[in-house]
Structures are given as structure tokens and as C-alpha cells.
Design a protein around this motif. Structure first.
Motif, PDB file in Angstrom:
ATOM      1  N   ALA A 115      38.043  45.812  55.035  1.00 39.64           N
ATOM      2  CA  ALA A 115      39.424  45.493  55.392  1.00 39.64           C
ATOM      3  C   ALA A 115      40.382  46.046  54.348  1.00 39.64           C
ATOM      4  O   ALA A 115      40.005  46.292  53.200  1.00 39.64           O
ATOM      5  N   THR A 116      41.624  46.236  54.752  1.00 42.64           N
ATOM      6  CA  THR A 116      42.684  46.619  53.835  1.00 42.64           C
ATOM      7  C   THR A 116      43.784  45.566  53.885  1.00 42.64           C
ATOM      8  O   THR A 116      44.347  45.309  54.951  1.00 42.64           O
ATOM      9  N   VAL A 117      44.038  44.963  52.748  1.00 42.90           N
ATOM     10  CA  VAL A 117      45.135  43.996  52.640  1.00 42.90           C
ATOM     11  C   VAL A 117      46.388  44.774  52.267  1.00 42.90           C
ATOM     12  O   VAL A 117      46.436  45.426  51.221  1.00 42.90           O
ATOM     13  N   ASN A 118      47.381  44.732  53.132  1.00 48.40           N
ATOM     14  CA  ASN A 118      48.627  45.465  52.911  1.00 48.40           C
ATOM     15  C   ASN A 118      49.734  44.508  52.503  1.00 48.40           C
ATOM     16  O   ASN A 118      49.964  43.496  53.175  1.00 48.40           O
ATOM     17  N   CYS A 119      50.416  44.844  51.408  1.00 47.58           N
ATOM     18  CA  CYS A 119      51.539  44.021  50.940  1.00 47.58           C
ATOM     19  C   CYS A 119      52.835  44.811  50.813  1.00 47.58           C
ATOM     20  O   CYS A 119      53.863  44.242  50.472  1.00 47.58           O
ATOM     21  N   PHE A 120      52.776  46.124  51.042  1.00 49.74           N
ATOM     22  CA  PHE A 120      54.028  46.872  51.083  1.00 49.74           C
ATOM     23  C   PHE A 120      54.773  46.496  52.362  1.00 49.74           C
ATOM     24  O   PHE A 120      54.221  46.562  53.462  1.00 49.74           O
ATOM     25  N   GLN A 121      56.007  46.067  52.219  1.00 50.33           N
ATOM     26  CA  GLN A 121      56.910  45.639  53.288  1.00 50.33           C
ATOM     27  C   GLN A 121      56.548  44.258  53.839  1.00 50.33           C
ATOM     28  O   GLN A 121      57.365  43.357  53.857  1.00 50.33           O
ATOM     29  N   ARG A 167      55.920  58.834  49.035  1.00 48.72           N
ATOM     30  CA  ARG A 167      56.180  58.440  50.421  1.00 48.72           C
ATOM     31  C   ARG A 167      55.096  57.520  50.978  1.00 48.72           C
ATOM     32  O   ARG A 167      55.260  56.976  52.077  1.00 48.72           O
ATOM     33  N   ALA A 168      54.016  57.337  50.215  1.00 51.48           N
ATOM     34  CA  ALA A 168      53.013  56.349  50.602  1.00 51.48           C
ATOM     35  C   ALA A 168      53.496  54.931  50.312  1.00 51.48           C
ATOM     36  O   ALA A 168      52.880  53.953  50.743  1.00 51.48           O
ATOM     37  N   TYR A 169      54.586  54.824  49.564  1.00 47.36           N
ATOM     38  CA  TYR A 169      55.250  53.537  49.313  1.00 47.36           C
ATOM     39  C   TYR A 169      56.066  53.231  50.563  1.00 47.36           C
ATOM     40  O   TYR A 169      57.143  53.767  50.761  1.00 47.36           O
ATOM     41  N   THR A 170      55.530  52.380  51.428  1.00 42.66           N
ATOM     42  CA  THR A 170      56.106  52.212  52.767  1.00 42.66           C
ATOM     43  C   THR A 170      57.113  51.077  52.874  1.00 42.66           C
ATOM     44  O   THR A 170      57.606  50.780  53.965  1.00 42.66           O
ATOM     45  N   GLY A 171      57.419  50.435  51.768  1.00 40.89           N
ATOM     46  CA  GLY A 171      58.400  49.349  51.776  1.00 40.89           C
ATOM     47  C   GLY A 171      58.196  48.459  50.575  1.00 40.89           C
ATOM     48  O   GLY A 171      57.104  48.425  49.991  1.00 40.89           O
ATOM     49  N   ASP A 172      59.221  47.748  50.191  1.00 41.79           N
ATOM     50  CA  ASP A 172      59.116  46.882  49.015  1.00 41.79           C
ATOM     51  C   ASP A 172      58.033  45.820  49.201  1.00 41.79           C
ATOM     52  O   ASP A 172      57.752  45.366  50.315  1.00 41.79           O
ATOM     53  N   TYR A 173      57.482  45.386  48.091  1.00 42.34           N
ATOM     54  CA  TYR A 173      56.389  44.422  48.050  1.00 42.34           C
ATOM     55  C   TYR A 173      56.774  43.118  48.748  1.00 42.34           C
ATOM     56  O   TYR A 173      57.743  42.446  48.364  1.00 42.34           O
ATOM     57  N   LEU A 174      56.046  42.792  49.833  1.00 42.94           N
ATOM     58  CA  LEU A 174      56.244  41.553  50.596  1.00 42.94           C
ATOM     59  C   LEU A 174      57.712  41.307  50.950  1.00 42.94           C
ATOM     60  O   LEU A 174      58.195  40.168  50.946  1.00 42.94           O
ATOM     61  N   ALA A 175      58.423  42.387  51.261  1.00 44.79           N
ATOM     62  CA  ALA A 175      59.863  42.277  51.516  1.00 44.79           C
ATOM     63  C   ALA A 175      60.159  41.355  52.696  1.00 44.79           C
ATOM     64  O   ALA A 175      61.120  40.576  52.659  1.00 44.79           O
ATOM     65  N   GLU A 176      59.354  41.413  53.756  1.00 48.35           N
ATOM     66  CA  GLU A 176      59.629  40.600  54.945  1.00 48.35           C
ATOM     67  C   GLU A 176      59.328  39.123  54.715  1.00 48.35           C
ATOM     68  O   GLU A 176      59.968  38.254  55.308  1.00 48.35           O
ATOM     69  N   GLN A 177      58.344  38.834  53.864  1.00 48.52           N
ATOM     70  CA  GLN A 177      58.040  37.433  53.585  1.00 48.52           C
ATOM     71  C   GLN A 177      59.050  36.812  52.621  1.00 48.52           C
ATOM     72  O   GLN A 177      59.319  35.624  52.688  1.00 48.52           O
ATOM     73  N   TRP A 232      58.202  34.006  44.308  1.00 50.97           N
ATOM     74  CA  TRP A 232      57.293  34.359  43.222  1.00 50.97           C
ATOM     75  C   TRP A 232      56.927  35.841  43.230  1.00 50.97           C
ATOM     76  O   TRP A 232      56.354  36.352  42.255  1.00 50.97           O
ATOM     77  N   ALA A 233      57.241  36.540  44.329  1.00 52.65           N
ATOM     78  CA  ALA A 233      56.893  37.963  44.436  1.00 52.65           C
ATOM     79  C   ALA A 233      57.966  38.874  43.848  1.00 52.65           C
ATOM     80  O   ALA A 233      57.772  40.091  43.781  1.00 52.65           O
ATOM     81  N   GLU A 234      59.084  38.316  43.391  1.00 53.20           N
ATOM     82  CA  GLU A 234      60.205  39.143  42.944  1.00 53.20           C
ATOM     83  C   GLU A 234      59.841  40.043  41.761  1.00 53.20           C
ATOM     84  O   GLU A 234      60.225  41.213  41.718  1.00 53.20           O
ATOM     85  N   ASN A 235      59.133  39.500  40.774  1.00 54.22           N
ATOM     86  CA  ASN A 235      58.782  40.322  39.605  1.00 54.22           C
ATOM     87  C   ASN A 235      57.894  41.500  39.983  1.00 54.22           C
ATOM     88  O   ASN A 235      58.089  42.626  39.511  1.00 54.22           O
ATOM     89  N   GLU A 236      56.913  41.234  40.840  1.00 51.97           N
ATOM     90  CA  GLU A 236      56.023  42.319  41.273  1.00 51.97           C
ATOM     91  C   GLU A 236      56.797  43.333  42.120  1.00 51.97           C
ATOM     92  O   GLU A 236      56.580  44.540  42.013  1.00 51.97           O
ATOM     93  N   LYS A 237      57.683  42.831  42.954  1.00 53.65           N
ATOM     94  CA  LYS A 237      58.507  43.728  43.760  1.00 53.65           C
ATOM     95  C   LYS A 237      59.322  44.660  42.877  1.00 53.65           C
ATOM     96  O   LYS A 237      59.362  45.872  43.086  1.00 53.65           O
ATOM     97  N   GLN A 238      59.953  44.099  41.844  1.00 50.95           N
ATOM     98  CA  GLN A 238      60.773  44.909  40.941  1.00 50.95           C
ATOM     99  C   GLN A 238      59.920  45.869  40.127  1.00 50.95           C
ATOM    100  O   GLN A 238      60.319  47.020  39.886  1.00 50.95           O
TER     101      GLN A 238
END
Length: 374
Positions: free
Chosen positions: A132-138, A258-268, A272-278
Motif C-alpha cells: 500500500a501507499t499512504v498518501n499525505c500530500f493534499q 512537480r511530484a509535490y501534489t499539494g500541501d501536507y494534509l491540506a484538506e484535513q 498538529w500538521a502545520e509544522n510538517e506542512k511548513q
């Protein structure tokens, strides 16, 4: 299916064995009145399932289950007890099922059906393991080789899993999870919620045939991704394999960006994800600027401007990228484009934040001999 029964009451043992015999498909390979005796015989008897009474002297069923997990975590556990309050603890120990005494044949039949489904799913997993692939971008989603989307039982189970992925391969204290997910809930009720949610995550992964393990070590939980993939880690690892940045290799670096398909867990939008997102945004942003600088140094001005503008599209509310483009136009001697970009910056800051550009930017504009006009 080979089964061991453990209960300190002989009558309860015989009744459970009798009912399982009526259901069929079960081979009772051992019955024990002592958990210690049962554990001593586990390796020799190699059962698929152990039915543990919980309230037993010397070693309780709960303690025996914890020891069994260390001997062979693949053996399924079913708890049988007269006390419903043990259900929460059963969840934490990842029991396959929980049956109240006196045992009802219909209820026991459902348990056997559940055990059979579990055994079949484990056999399929062993023959053809799902990677499986766990995706967290976007947004958080799991790709596991099936067309139907991975299903979360509750919003809390989804967030708990996301946090454990973030903290993958390191222990996470239970009190941290309580504070994170149930900060305003009574302590005892919060623990119940935690154990239930852990159970839900495990069952969701198991139902999908995914080999990600969420284990308990007393005061901590631990998430082991095993051979499964995590898109953020894959993306960061790929950067390490990029060749040195040159005009000839720039396409590979752009492909990585371009493989960066969206900010980290942006939709959720978990707080607590803000630091990792930044952090991930900074990784992307800094490398994009390195590519732009490389193009400029090599005299490819159009390519440099392209990557700067692509960066602005990805981070449209970031003053610094506007400033980078303004400096670029200044170096190219294009005062008109410089002024227009400054006007765009002023409009964005006013609309989004109700502020004007920073003092450093305004002073720089004055040094260029440009009229601020704002």
C-alpha cells in the motif's frame, strides 16, 4: 481451524467445546484451566485461535493475551467473560472478538464466521501481499490495489492514523494521543475512546489486507509501515538521488518538484500538521529558488522567470516570492513589469491580510527610484 480453550471453570470449558462442535469447522486441539499451562503448549499445538476467559486466577486472560502476542502475534484471540467492562481492554489488545457469558450459540456462530474470514484474508495476504501507499500530500488517502477507496470508520480513527504515520517508527505515548484527540473529555471516557479508535484503525487496515502494524507496548503505541510506502518519505528520498543541478539535469529536478501534489494534509487541516506542512513547503520552495538561480547564472532568463512564476502560483500568498520576481525584473531592466508585480503584491496583501508590503520591500522600491503609489 485449530482452537485452544482456556477457562478456569471446567463446566464453562465443556460447554464452549460442545457449542463449537455443533457449529463445525473447528478442531479443539487443547483445553486448559490455567493460562500458564496453555501458553506453555502454544508452540507445540500451533493453534489458529485461542479463546481466553478473562477473569482467571494467577494469570488473567488479558495478561495471557499480551504474552501470547509476544510468542506469536498471528494467533487470533477471542475473549469470553461475564464482565462487559473488559471490552475496552479487549479492543486495545486487538482481540478478534469478545463474547459475554453465558455464551449464546448464535453469537458464537458469528464469531466463528469472523474468524474464518480473518483466516482467509490472512492467507491471501501471505500469498499475495498488498503493498500500500499512504498518501499525505493534499489529503490523507491510501492506495492499496483496489478501485474502492479505503474506508475509515470514524473521523477520529482517520486522524489518529494520520498522526501515527507522521510519528512513524517511533513510540507515541497514550497521554499524547489523549491530549491531541480528546483534550476536553473526561480522562476515563477518553481512554475508552482511544482504545476503541485504535481497534477501529486496526480493523480497517486488516479488512483491506494492508500489512501496516499498529502495536501496543504498555504506555505507548507504535506504527510500523513495513514494506508499505509513504508518499512524503518517497518524495524526500527521491531528492537525495537527484544529479547535480545543471541546465542538462534541470528537467529531473523539475519533475521532482512537480511530484509535490499539494500541501501536507491540506484538506484535513489538522492543527498538529502545520509544522510538517511548513517544513515540506520550505523544502520545495528553496529548491525551486535554487533552480531559478541556476537558470539565471546560466543566462536562461525565460526559464528562470518560468520557475519563479510557478513558485508564485504554488505559494500565492507569500510576499518573498513576489520580491524575488521584482528583483528579477529589476536585474533585467524592466521597470514596467517590476511596477506591475509590486502592485500585485500590494493588492494581495491588502485583500488577504489587510496590510501593506513589509518595510524592507518598500525601502527597496524607493531605492529603485520607483513610485510606491500605495
Amino acid at each position: 481451524m485449530k482452537v485452544i480453550l482456556v477457562d478456569d471453570e471446567g463446566l464453562a470449558l465443556r460447554d464452549l467445546e460442545r457449542q463449537l462442535g455443533k457449529i463445525g469447522g473447528i478442531d479443539v486441539v487443547g483445553t486448559f484451566k490455567s493460562a500458564a499451562d496453555a501458553l506453555d503448549r502454544i508452540s507445540a499445538l500451533a493453534p489458529d485461535v485461542v479463546f481466553f476467559d478473562i477473569d482467571m486466577p494467577e494469570i488473567s486472560g488479558l495478561e495471557a493475551a499480551e504474552r501470547l502476542h509476544k510468542i506469536d502475534s498471528s494467533i487470533a484471540i477471542v475473549f469470553v467473560t461475564a464482565y462487559e467492562e473488559y471490552a475496552v481492554k479487549a479492543f486495545e489488545l486487538a482481540a478478534m472478538d469478545y463474547i459475554l457469558k453465558p455464551v449464546n450459540t448464535d453469537r458464537l456462530t458469528r464469531t466463528v464466521q469472523r474468524l474464518t474470514q480473518h483466516r482467509d484474508s490472512q492467507s491471501v495476504l501471505a500469498e499475495d501481499p498488498v503493498v500500500a501507499t499512504v498518501n499525505c500530500f493534499q489529503r490523507l488517502h491510501i492506495e492499496y490495489g483496489k478501485s474502492e477507496p479505503f474506508s475509515w470508520r470514524t473521523v477520529r480513527s482517520q486522524e489518529l492514523f494520520a498522526y501515527m504515520v507522521y510519528k512513524r517508527n517511533q513510540p507515541v505515548r497514550k497521554d499524547i494521543l489523549l491530549e491531541l484527540l480528546w483534550p476536553d473529555t473526561d480522562y476515563k471516557k477518553a481512554f475508552t475512546q482511544l482504545y476503541t479508535t485504535i481497534y477501529q484503525v486496526r480493523k480497517s487496515l486488516e479488512s483491506a489486507g494492508i500489512s501496516i502494524k499498529l502495536t501496543n507496548s504498555g504506555t505507548d503505541y507504535y506504527l510500523d509501515l513495513g514494506n508499505n510506502k509513504y508518499d512524503v518519505q518517497e518524495w524526500e528520498n527521491a531528492k537525495l538521488t537527484l544529479p547535480d543541478l545543471t541546465p542538462e539535469t534541470a528537467s529531473l529536478h523539475l519533475q521532482w518538484l512537480r511530484a509535490y501534489t499539494g500541501d501536507y494534509l491540506a484538506e484535513q487541516d489538522y492543527w498538529w500538521a502545520e509544522n510538517e506542512k511548513q517544513r515540506l513547503r520550505d523544502v520545495w520552495y528553496k529548491h525551486a529558488l535554487e533552480i531559478g538561480q541556476m537558470w539565471k547564472d546560466a543566462g536562461f532568463m525565460k526559464e528562470a522567470l518560468d520557475i519563479y512564476e510557478e513558485t508564485e502560483k504554488r505559494f500565492p500568498y507569500l510576499e518573498v516570492i513576489y520580491f524575488v520576481i521584482m528583483k528579477f525584473h529589476a536585474e533585467c531592466g524592466d521597470g514596467h513589469l517590476l511596477s506591475r508585480k509590486y502592485e500585485q503584491l500590494c493588492a494581495m496583501l491588502q485583500e488577504e491580510y489587510g496590510i501593506q508590503p513589509s518595510l524592507a520591500v518598500r525601502q527597496w522600491m524607493e531605492q529603485q527610484g520607483m513610485s510606491l503609489g500605495h
